[in-house]
Enzyme design. Structure first.
Site, short mmCIF file in Angstrom:
data_model
loop_
_atom_site.label_atom_id
_atom_site.label_comp_id
_atom_site.label_asym_id
_atom_site.label_seq_id
_atom_site.Cartn_x
_atom_site.Cartn_y
_atom_site.Cartn_z
N ASN A 16 -5.61 -8.18 -2.11
CA ASN A 16 -5.25 -8.54 -0.74
C ASN A 16 -4.27 -7.59 -0.05
OD1 ASN A 16 -6.79 -10.96 -0.80
ND2 ASN A 16 -5.19 -11.91 -2.00
N TYR A 17 -3.43 -6.89 -0.80
CA TYR A 17 -2.36 -6.14 -0.16
C TYR A 17 -2.39 -4.62 -0.40
CZ TYR A 17 -0.61 -10.80 0.61
OH TYR A 17 -0.49 -12.10 1.01
N ILE A 18 -2.86 -4.19 -1.57
CA ILE A 18 -2.97 -2.75 -1.81
C ILE A 18 -4.31 -2.27 -1.25
CG2 ILE A 18 -3.21 -0.97 -3.59
CD1 ILE A 18 -1.34 -2.62 -5.35
N SER A 44 0.83 -1.21 0.00
CA SER A 44 0.00 0.00 0.00
C SER A 44 0.86 1.26 0.00
CB SER A 44 -0.94 0.00 1.21
OG SER A 44 -1.84 -1.07 1.15
#
Length: 917
Positions: free
Chosen positions: A874-876, A669
């Site tokens: 899932n991650y950003i 992110s």
């Protein structure tokens, strides 16, 4: 305990745990290694070069589908899952043994250790050759390097990563300074207030009421408590509603029906915008009232027809229904070559099948004689496969009307289970179906693949429901295992499956408030890490040289987790897949190549092979050498003085709730946030989407969210290229029509303009024409079927086949036209009043479509080794994708599928283009 010289790290040999590192590291060891590997200082590290496909691994891939913005099917990357009709639930981490002491953890049987030469003390060549074939060498194209680039992409990204990390350090210090300043001001205000309270009332000065000042920044409010601004639309609706007085409402006639705008406004007013009130949510009690209708069980087994039997040693045999059902599981999937050709799969299946046969008396021939099934090789499941395959084809061939009716019937039966009432609000249930029995496929090289998944009965299921709610009625003749009223739990039903002993849960859908809050908290926790990342990095870089072995191992692990996005990892038992993460890496999983390259090769999450070559800091390389030092060998742990729970406990001292996995979310992110700040995206929508994907790709490379090239990638690229070739052919035909309209145009434009594109030849043209004719026929048939469906629905008579045959003549005419064109080498102009201007306009439109398709093809090809879906979903932080969408005016549908838009509804509605991570 064996002692050693100053130049050697003492190690302890234990029967239970193999070789274990000593408590401390002598200074002389570091000095000796520094002499061996001289360095000019800090090595630029943190970028890895992932190799290409691992050819000998069988991985189930996604089915082809529409290409979304990230270059994958349906706008999201699907899990590498086995082919199954049932939907799986999130499994509980019952196998984790983080909290157990190392001495009590279950161990994998270590392979025999080779004899080491006396002079190989610090050699780190692999001691055992891996069974799987090593991946081919990486090419420039595989990591996105341009052929004309003077600087490798890894070097470019290494510099970019260093810049991003410096920005992170600066930001963390600024946030803490601002918070300290804010806290100081608040403290001073309290002191002033206390002082004023001590002043006699008569002496207190009366202050004039000041005009409202501009609202102060909320930067001093904790990130998890910040509430995004309410949309302007909602504000306007509220103001409008308040402006109308009751008297005015009473005046005049009230309209019988509300307008669409009124209904939309009401719906927005009623919407529960939980993300604006997260500070009010209780951390322990998740609900006060909960009502639901339980779960849907799969249908009971229907025995095979009497003429369909398992053949054993050439003899058809009858089986007990329970045994026949298991035989059917295997027989139905004979077309799944990846499974039925796997020796482990076959061995596990036959073991469970034989156990059922022993319980049910094996089989009988046509005369009733008992036939004992002893050998798998003598079993012929082909008759069972042919029966099930014929049933599948029948279902596939059903008229669309019947398919629709069957689906409607199924939907009606399941309707009561699709939603629950959670604190009085209707919420969608994620998966209310109990997984049907079958054969366990597993992922990667799972040791239990092929075992029988037993049918789940109500007696195994525990329901969680409100005390005052009506308990769902179990199927007749059955009862629930237990009824709970756990207000701290978010699951509705749970049971334990028989393969791995894991617990399955029925949860709310991804679009529900509870799931949304979970995602929100996950990303807010990553935002919170912004404040502390500089201290964490400073501390672990210092501890990389610690004399205490446990501290040095922990610092090295955090370095690897932060820089290369390794998962923390947990110990596995002997009967579980041998998957590992950072803390559970073993000697054979890491190879060191001087001066500073580390090669990871192990089975990661879902038993997918993780192979990566990375350049690390010199001190980290040196530490890994120490952790692998003789007499350690295959089977011994590298981080033998570290557990996942100990690592997470250390991280939580910096920030409440901080664990190793938060680093993956934070790094992705934060990196995307920094790339967005400098981005200036222009051009068409597809070009802007490609800009986003390019940024996402950089995030995936920087954060190591990579994957092996999908088995179907080449086919998908070929399909896209065929589509482009089809448009080029269409363009060429239009150019030939220009000659038919004006024969002099060829001289004006030049002969080259009218040549067949070099990628196409006459043979390709003929095949493409055949495809176009067949495609036209299919369109006519589908349209005919659809019209008949409509007629039946309206109670009218269906059209006869004669009508279809008359329509199909149009396709025959097209076929004749193509044959004529091929023979005469001329294309007659089509359409009403064809002109050069009209044809040129059509050619230009097709050219635009060709350019768009080429961008999509290039984008997809560049994504072949990078898991953009994993990064984006899932991650950003999804709010960053929303920021890009609003900032550059790209529809959010180009990034999130319908399912993802429901999942990230809170993100879409809570931020504007100025929001920052």
């Amino acid at each position: 305990m064996a002692s050693s010289s100053e130049d050697d790290v003492p190690l302890v040999k234990s029967k239970a745990n193999g070789v274990k590192s000593s408590d401390t590291i002598p200074k002389s060891v570091d000095q000796a290694m520094d002499k061996e590997n001289p360095t000019n200082g800090h090595v630029e590290a943190g970028i890895s070069v992932r190799h290409g496909p691992v050819e000998e691994m069988d991985v189930d891939e996604d089915a082809n589908g529409p290409i979304m913005a990230n270059g994958v099917t349906n706008g999201k990357r699907k899990a590498r899952s086995s082919v199954t009709n049932g939907k799986s639930y999130k499994e509980a981490s019952s196998s984790e043994e983080d909290d157990k002491p190392l001495s009590k953890r279950r161990k994998m049987a270590a392979p025999p250790k080779p004899v080491l030469d006396s002079d190989s003390e610090l050699s780190d060549e692999p001691l055992i050759k891996a069974k799987a074939k090593m991946p081919p060498k990486v090419t420039a194209a595989q990591v996105g390097e341009d052929s004309d680039s003077d600087q490798p992409i890894t070097e470019k990204l290494a510099k970019k990563k260093e810049k991003i990390e410096k920005a992170a350090e600066k930001t963390a210090k600024a946030i803490r300074a601002e918070e300290a300043s804010s806290a100081k001001k608040k403290k001073q205000k309290r002191v002033d207030s206390d002082d004023e309270d001590d002043v006699p009332l008569a002496k207190k000065t009366t202050k004039k009421i000041a005009k409202p000042k501009k609202e102060e920044s909320d930067d001093d409010i904790p990130l998890r408590r910040k509430a995004p601004a309410v949309s302007a639309k909602k504000d306007k609706t509220k103001v409008k509603a308040e402006a109308v007085s009751p008297a005015k409402k009473a005046k005049g006639k009230v309209k019988a029906e509300k307008t669409e705008d009124d209904l939309a406004a009401e719906a927005e007013e009623e919407e529960f915008r939980w993300w604006e009130n997260m500070d009010k949510n209780d951390n322990s009690i998740k609900w006060n009232t909960l009502e639901h209708n339980g779960v849907v069980f799969p249908p009971e087994y229907v025995p095979l027809p009497k003429n369909v039997k398992l053949v054993y040693d050439g003899v058809p045999i009858s089986l007990h229904p329970d045994a026949e059902e298991i035989a059917g599981f295997y027989g139905a999937m004979l077309n799944s070559e990846v499974n039925v050709s796997n020796p482990t799969f076959n061995e596990n299946f036959f073991f469970d099948f034989k156990a059922m046969l022993d319980n049910t008396g094996h089989g009988k021939d046509k005369d009733g004689n008992k036939i004992k099934i002893k050998e798998f090789a003598k079993c012929d499941f082909k008759p069972i496969f042919e029966y099930y395959d014929a049933e599948r084809q029948k279902k596939k061939a059903l008229p669309a009307v019947e398919k629709k009716a069957l689906k409607a019937e199924k939907d009606a039966a399941e309707a009561p289970y699709t939603h629950c009432m959670w604190d009085g609000r209707k919420q969608k249930v994620g998966n209310f179906r109990v997984e049907p029995p079958g054969l366990f496929r597993g992922r990667g090289e799972h040791p239990k693949t092929g075992k029988v998944k037993q049918r789940v009965r109500p007696e195994q299921i525990t329901l969680n429901i409100g005390k005052d709610a009506k308990v769902p009625t179990p199927p007749e003749g059955h009862k629930w295992k237990e009824i709970k009223h756990d207000q701290t739990a978010t699951w509705l039903a749970t049971w334990q499956e028989n393969i791995n002993g894991a617990f399955k849960y029925v949860m709310l859908a991804a679009s529900s408030d509870i799931k949304g809050q979970s995602d929100y908290q996950k990303f807010e926790k990553a935002r919170e890490l912004k404040k502390h990342i500089d201290r964490i990095r400073k501390d672990y870089n210092r501890e990389l040289q610690s004399k205490v072995m446990a501290d040095r191992q922990r610092a090295t692990a955090v370095y690897l987790i932060d820089k290369f996005a390794l998962r923390a990892g947990n110990e596995k038992g002997e009967d579980e897949a041998d998957t590992v993460g950072c803390c559970s890496l073993k000697y054979e999983h890491v190879t060191l190549r001087p001066p500073n390259t580390v090669i990871f090769d192990f089975l990661g999450k879902d038993s997918i092979r993780f192979y990566d070559e990375v350049e690390v800091d010199t001190q980290v390389f040196k530490n890994l050498k120490i952790f692998k030092k003789e007499p350690k060998g295959p089977g011994d742990e590298i981080f033998d003085r570290l557990t996942t729970s100990a690592l997470n406990k250390h991280l939580s001292s910096y920030m409440t709730g901080l664990t190793a996995k938060v680093f993956r979310t934070y790094n992705a992110s934060w990196t995307m946030s920094n790339l967005l700040k400098d981005m200036k995206s222009t051009g068409t929508i597809p070009e802007k989407v490609k800009d986003y994907n390019d940024a996402n790709r950089q995030v995936a490379i920087l954060c190591n969210h990579k994957r092996t090239v999908a088995a179907g990638h080449a086919g998908q690229i070929e399909k896209m290229q065929e589509k482009i070739n089809g448009m080029l052919y269409q363009q060429w035909r239009l150019k030939q029509m220009m000659i038919d309209v004006d024969s002099k145009i060829k001289k004006k434009k030049g002969a080259d303009f009218f040549e067949l594109p070099e990628d196409l030849d006459e043979e390709w043209v003929k095949k493409h024409q055949e495809y176009l004719v067949e495609e036209h026929r299919q369109k006519i048939r589908k349209k005919f079927e659809k019209e008949n469906e409509k007629l039946v629905a309206e109670g009218q008579k269906e059209m006869k086949d004669k009508e279809l045959n008359d329509r199909l003549k149009d396709a025959d005419e097209l076929e004749k036209k193509f044959k004529k064109e091929n023979k005469s080498k001329k294309v007659a102009a089509e359409g009403k009043s064809p002109s050069i201007e009209k044809l040129e306009a059509s050619i230009e439109k097709i050219q635009q479509r060709i350019e768009t398709s080429k961008i999509q093809l290039e984008d997809k090809d560049q994504n072949k080794e990078v898991a953009l879906g994993t990064s984006k979903i899932n991650y950003i932080d999804p709010r960053l994708t929303v920021v890009f969408s609003k900032k550059f005016d790209v529809p959010i549908e180009r990034f999130f599928s319908k399912t993802l838009r429901e999942k990230f509804d809170w993100a879409i509605k809570s931020v504007d283009e100025d929001w920052e991570f």
